[in-house]
Every structure is written in structure tokens, then in C-alpha cells.
Write a protein that holds these residues in place. Structure first.
Motif, PDB file in Angstrom:
ATOM      1  N   UNK A 285      -0.901   7.564   9.504  1.00  0.00           N
ATOM      2  CA  UNK A 285       0.084   8.455   8.873  1.00  0.00           C
ATOM      3  C   UNK A 285       1.413   7.731   8.649  1.00  0.00           C
ATOM      4  N   UNK A 286       1.848   6.974   9.673  1.00  0.00           N
ATOM      5  CA  UNK A 286       3.095   6.199   9.521  1.00  0.00           C
ATOM      6  C   UNK A 286       2.946   5.144   8.431  1.00  0.00           C
ATOM      7  N   UNK A 287       1.780   4.526   8.372  1.00  0.00           N
ATOM      8  CA  UNK A 287       1.546   3.488   7.354  1.00  0.00           C
ATOM      9  C   UNK A 287       1.709   4.090   5.952  1.00  0.00           C
ATOM     10  N   UNK A 288       1.160   5.295   5.761  1.00  0.00           N
ATOM     11  CA  UNK A 288       1.315   5.951   4.449  1.00  0.00           C
ATOM     12  C   UNK A 288       2.791   6.195   4.141  1.00  0.00           C
ATOM     13  N   UNK A 289       3.542   6.616   5.161  1.00  0.00           N
ATOM     14  CA  UNK A 289       4.976   6.880   4.960  1.00  0.00           C
ATOM     15  C   UNK A 289       5.709   5.609   4.566  1.00  0.00           C
ATOM     16  N   UNK A 290       5.446   4.528   5.316  1.00  0.00           N
ATOM     17  CA  UNK A 290       6.120   3.253   5.036  1.00  0.00           C
ATOM     18  C   UNK A 290       5.778   2.768   3.630  1.00  0.00           C
ATOM     19  N   UNK A 291       4.496   2.879   3.274  1.00  0.00           N
ATOM     20  CA  UNK A 291       4.067   2.399   1.949  1.00  0.00           C
ATOM     21  C   UNK A 291       4.703   3.217   0.821  1.00  0.00           C
ATOM     22  N   UNK A 292       4.915   4.496   1.081  1.00  0.00           N
ATOM     23  CA  UNK A 292       5.566   5.366   0.093  1.00  0.00           C
ATOM     24  C   UNK A 292       7.047   4.973  -0.020  1.00  0.00           C
ATOM     25  N   UNK A 293       7.677   4.842   1.159  1.00  0.00           N
ATOM     26  CA  UNK A 293       9.119   4.555   1.202  1.00  0.00           C
ATOM     27  C   UNK A 293       9.458   3.200   0.577  1.00  0.00           C
ATOM     28  N   UNK A 294       8.708   2.159   0.980  1.00  0.00           N
ATOM     29  CA  UNK A 294       9.079   0.796   0.577  1.00  0.00           C
ATOM     30  C   UNK A 294       8.514   0.401  -0.780  1.00  0.00           C
ATOM     31  N   UNK A 295       7.357   0.925  -1.128  1.00  0.00           N
ATOM     32  CA  UNK A 295       6.702   0.446  -2.358  1.00  0.00           C
ATOM     33  C   UNK A 295       6.342   1.563  -3.315  1.00  0.00           C
ATOM     34  N   UNK A 296       6.719   2.768  -2.943  1.00  0.00           N
ATOM     35  CA  UNK A 296       6.414   3.927  -3.770  1.00  0.00           C
ATOM     36  C   UNK A 296       4.913   4.089  -4.038  1.00  0.00           C
ATOM     37  N   UNK A 297       4.094   3.712  -3.037  1.00  0.00           N
ATOM     38  CA  UNK A 297       2.648   3.929  -3.164  1.00  0.00           C
ATOM     39  C   UNK A 297       2.322   5.386  -2.823  1.00  0.00           C
ATOM     40  N   UNK A 298       1.588   6.030  -3.708  1.00  0.00           N
ATOM     41  CA  UNK A 298       1.106   7.393  -3.431  1.00  0.00           C
ATOM     42  C   UNK A 298      -0.337   7.288  -2.950  1.00  0.00           C
ATOM     43  N   UNK A 299      -0.555   7.385  -1.651  1.00  0.00           N
ATOM     44  CA  UNK A 299      -1.935   7.324  -1.163  1.00  0.00           C
ATOM     45  C   UNK A 299      -2.288   8.706  -0.640  1.00  0.00           C
ATOM     46  N   UNK A 300      -3.326   9.304  -1.192  1.00  0.00           N
ATOM     47  CA  UNK A 300      -3.639  10.644  -0.707  1.00  0.00           C
ATOM     48  C   UNK A 300      -4.322  10.531   0.651  1.00  0.00           C
ATOM     49  N   UNK A 301      -3.930  11.425   1.543  1.00  0.00           N
ATOM     50  CA  UNK A 301      -4.410  11.376   2.920  1.00  0.00           C
ATOM     51  C   UNK A 301      -5.935  11.441   2.924  1.00  0.00           C
ATOM     52  N   UNK A 302      -6.557  10.530   3.671  1.00  0.00           N
ATOM     53  CA  UNK A 302      -8.020  10.529   3.744  1.00  0.00           C
ATOM     54  C   UNK A 302      -8.619   9.363   2.989  1.00  0.00           C
TER      55      UNK A 302
END
Ligand code: 4AD
Ligand code: MG
Length: 435
Positions: A285-302
Motif C-alpha cells: 500500500x505504501x509502495x502504491x502511495x510513493x509511486x503515485x506521489x513521486x511518479x504519478x503512477x496510477x496503479x489500481x489496488x490488486x
């Protein structure tokens, strides 16, 4: 030639002066009218030798002229300081003996990666491969030492197996006397778990096989797998073991293979920093947050993390990243459901810096027999084939955990390889299985 005590090139260079006898192969040879320059190579290094027609017999001079690249020979001479030589020394030859004159050596200057794989048996002699293979040897020893020091027993699982563990799509089927359902090991795991009831903590380094259809710089179809499994080991302890193992291997290479890392032009800053800093530990979950924050990656959970996402994540840190608690749907059937959140598992991937990808795959093991059976059924597996494995949950099951580390993946990072193929003597991939 009378009997001589041969020493290695490196010993000669350490000796600094006086008479030496060396044996090895021609690394380079250049003949002038009255002088022949021969660089001799053995497993320990190279040094230039000079054959001066005015100082040796006519036969020795003629033999020196005949030496082609990779010919094998012996020489005796005097070591002398020579500022212009990269090694700082040169050998004035007094005697020389041909062992075998090599045919025209196929590897010259311009070669493609594919050609070097075709002549892999010869390319192993290159300085690059020699250094990588020396580091590989250090890595294997360091893994054994690590687990032995931590009181793990070395244990061996079969390579011919009757069940899958890491997904049917990467299984190699074996023609086993025309019997169905025989595969090459993807992992030791299902045959290792039964042994923790006997030995407690166990490890191995063994070949694993994956019928990977991906042609990437990270995938081999045959790779060496360092795996451990232990009764009572908690999820937190498992992460500690992974971190300590990687650190002790890197430390050993930094201590033992300084010269090889120089030959490979490996910038060791990142190796050193990954030793000093604690590994980053974060949840999926934190990895998704970091990736969104730093690189604007939208990864859907799952969704599993893709290579590009792992690479971006690793680029943020000077050390390894341990990502924990992935969604259950993307991980293997045997990973334990997190008692605090049934949608995630107590598993982790340990990701190397600089985009070298997943080095370790790990988990606490599911101990609930019914959960295991229903997971297997969901994946279309015939649970009855797994009886031997499921029995471990029937007779005195205990909490336990384990992981697998791709030795060539770790080596790729350590040596700074362009491709994982550089880290194994004869790489096997989807398209490469010869020589
Ligand atoms: O993540 P994996 O698939 O995990 C397992 O096999 C577990 N059963 C291990 C265990 O818990 N005992 O594979 C483990 C590691 C990966 O993290 C990766 O480093 C390496 O094996 N690996 C490969 N290395 C090279 N080429 C391939 N095709 C690889 N597939 C996995
Ligand atoms: Mg994995």
C-alpha cells in the motif's frame, strides 16, 4: 626445460623482482624485428614479457614469434620494474617453451553479444568473465557460510518433481518414461517444508527452472536458487534473514574481489551504501502511495508491481527495498493470509537498487489446511496430487517461513551486469540453449 617451480602471475607481481617461471596463455603478442612482446595470462592476471633476440637462443626467439593468441606456453625470466606497463612490471624472458600453438582464435575485437554466446566456451577466458566467475564463487561461499553460521542445515530437494509451486505457465515438463506430471523444479519449497519438521532450519543452493517466455535482461530458464525454510520463523525475522544474507554476501565480495570489481569497472558506492543503510521496508500500500506521489503512477489496488514500477521505486533509495503484504490475488497459493487483513499476504519481495529487480521472493507459509486446499482448487490444481505437502499441515503443523533468492539476480547487481546472462557460465534462455 628442467623442472621449475611455477608461480601465478599475481604472485610474481607481488614478488616484485627476481627470476620467475610462469605458465599460461597468450593474451596478446606483437613481434618486431628483434623483439617479441607477449602478454601472458593465467587465472590470476596478466603481465607483459619481452623476448629480446640478443638475449635468448635462436630457438626461443623463433618460438616466441610463433605464439598466436591463446596459445599455451611456459616462460622463465627476470621481473623488472617498468613504468610504462599497466602492471608496473615486465618480464625479460630467458627461456620459453610452447605447450600448444592455438589455431586462429575466433574472438577478436568487434563481436556481437550473440556471437560471444555462440563461443561462450572460449569467452569464459575473457578478463570480464574470469572476474565475474571469481565473484560468483565468492557469492556461493558467502551464502553457505551465512546459513551455516546461523545453524541452518544444508538439505536437498528433488529436481524432478510431480507438482507445480510457482504457477503452471512456467513449468518445464519432462519426458519421464512417458509418464505424465513430471516437471523440473521451479523451487525446492514444497519438498523443503516437510523437512523443517525434522531439521528445523534448512537451506540449499540448487538449480531452478522456469519456462519463462520473457526475453528480458533478468530472466534465465535455468538459474541457481538459494533457498531457506525454518520452523517458528516469523514474518519479521524472515525479513531480517533476507537483509542479513544479502549484506553478508555483498560484504564478502567487497572484501575478497576488489581487483575484479575494478576490472569490471563497477562503481562500488552503491554496494557500500547498501551495506550501511538499513533496507527500506514498506507495505505494498505504501509502495502504491510513493509511486503515485513521486511518479504519478496510477496503479489500481490488486495489480502486481510491474518491472517499470519496481525500477522507479528502487531508484528512490541507495539500498534494497523490501515490499511487504501484497494483495493475495497476485501471490502464490502457499503464502499466509495476514490475520489483520485477509486481502493481503505475509509475503515480501526484496528489490535491488539501480533497477536490478526482485532478488528475493518470500513468505510466511499458510498453515490452514482448508485455505490451502481451496486456493489450489481455485487455481485449477488437483489437490490430491499435493497430499504429501498438505500432510505437513495435518501432523503437528507449526508457524514457518522461507524465501528464495535468485543468485544470478544478486550477482547482476553486484557486478553491475548489463544482462543476467553475463553472470552464469552457460546461460539458458528461451532462445539460447547451446553450446
Ligand atoms: O519469487 P519466486 O518465484 O519464489 C519462489 O520460488 C519461492 N518458492 C521461494 C521460496 O520461498 N523458497 O523466486 C525466487 C527468486 C526471485 O525473487 C528471483 O530472484 C529468482 O528467484 N528468479 C529468477 N532468477 C532468474 N531467472 C528467472 N527466470 C527467475 N525467476 C525467479
Ligand atoms: Mg517472486
Amino acid at each position: 626445460m628442467e623442472l621449475k617451480k611455477f608461480i601465478k602471475v599475481k604472485e610474481a607481481l607481488d614478488k616484485k623482482e627476481g627470476q620467475v617461471s610462469l605458465r599460461g596463455w597468450v593474451y596478446r603478442q606483437r613481434a618486431q624485428k628483434d623483439l617479441v612482446f607477449i602478454t601472458i595470462r593465467d587465472e590470476s592476471g596478466i603481465v607483459q614479457a619481452v623476448v629480446d633476440s640478443s638475449k635468448v637462443s635462436e630457438k626461443v626467439f623463433e618460438d616466441a614469434k610463433k605464439l598466436t593468441m591463446e596459445s599455451s606456453f611456459k616462460l622463465t625470466g627476470k621481473l623488472r620494474k617498468e613504468e610504462r606497463s599497466p602492471q608496473g612490471y615486465e618480464v625479460d624472458v630467458v627461456d620459453l617453451e610452447i605447450v600448444q600453438i592455438a589455431e586462429n582464435y575466433p574472438i577478436s575485437k568487434d563481436f556481437s553479444e550473440e556471437f560471444l554466446l555462440d563461443v561462450r566456451h572460449l569467452w569464459l577466458r575473457s578478463r570480464k568473465m574470469t572476474s565475474i566467475l571469481k565473484i560468483r564463487s565468492t557469492v556461493f561461499k558467502a551464502i553457505h557460510d551465512f546459513f551455516r553460521k546461523k545453524d541452518f542445515y544444508e538439505y536437498h530437494s528433488p529436481i524432478l518433481q510431480s507438482v507445480q509451486c510457482e504457477g503452471g505457465s512456467s513449468l518445464f515438463k519432462v519426458d519421464y518414461f512417458e509418464k505424465p506430471g513430471v516437471f523440473l523444479a521451479q523451487t525446492w519449497q514444497l519438498y523443503a517444508e516437510p523437512a523443517i519438521f525434522s531439521l528445523g532450519k534448512i537451506y540449499t543452493i540448487s538449480p531452478s527452472f522456469r519456462a519463462e517466455k520473457s526475453k528480458t535482461t533478468r530472466h534465465l530458464t535455468e538459474y541457481w536458487h538459494a533457498e531457506m525454510e525454518g520452523a517458528w520463523i516469523t514474518f519479521e525475522e524472515l525479513q531480517d534473514y533476507g537483509e542479513q544474507l544479502i549484506k553478508s554476501v555483498i560484504k564478502e565480495v567487497l572484501d575478497k574481489n576488489k581487483e575484479d570489481l575494478i576490472i569490471l569497472k563497477r562503481d562500488t558506492k552503491i554496494l557500500e551504501s547498501s551495506l550501511k543503510i538499513p533496507f527500506v521496508r514498506m507495505t505494498y500500500d505504501d509502495a502504491l502511495k510513493v509511486l503515485k506521489e513521486k511518479f504519478d503512477f496510477e496503479i489500481s489496488w490488486g495489480k502486481d508491481l510491474r518491472t517499470i514500477e519496481e525500477d522507479k521505486l528502487s531508484s528512490l533509495y541507495e539500498t534494497f527495498v523490501i515490499v511487504t503484504r501484497y494483495p493475495k490475488v497476485v501471490k502464490a497459493f502457499y503464502m499466509k493470509e495476514d490475520p489483520e487483513n485477509k486481502d493481503v499476504v505475509l509475503g515480501f519481495d526484496c528489490i535491488a537498487p539501480e533497477g536490478y529487480g526482485e532478488i528475493i521472493g518470500a513468505s510466511q507459509r499458510e498453515s490452514d489446511l482448508n485455505k490451502l486446499i481451496s486456493k489450489l482448487k481455485e487455481q485449477g490444481e488437483d489437490a490430491s496430487q499435493y497430499k504429501f505437502y498438505l500432510d505437513t499441515r495435518r501432523y503437528g503443523s507449526v508457524p514457518h517461513s522461507g524465501f528464495g533468492m535468485g543468485v544470478e539476480r544478486l550477482l547482476s547487481f553486484i557486478v553491475g551486469a548489463q544482462t543476467i546472462k553475463d553472470t552464469i557460465p552457460f546461460p539458458r534462455t528461451m532462445v539460447r540453449y547451446k553450446p
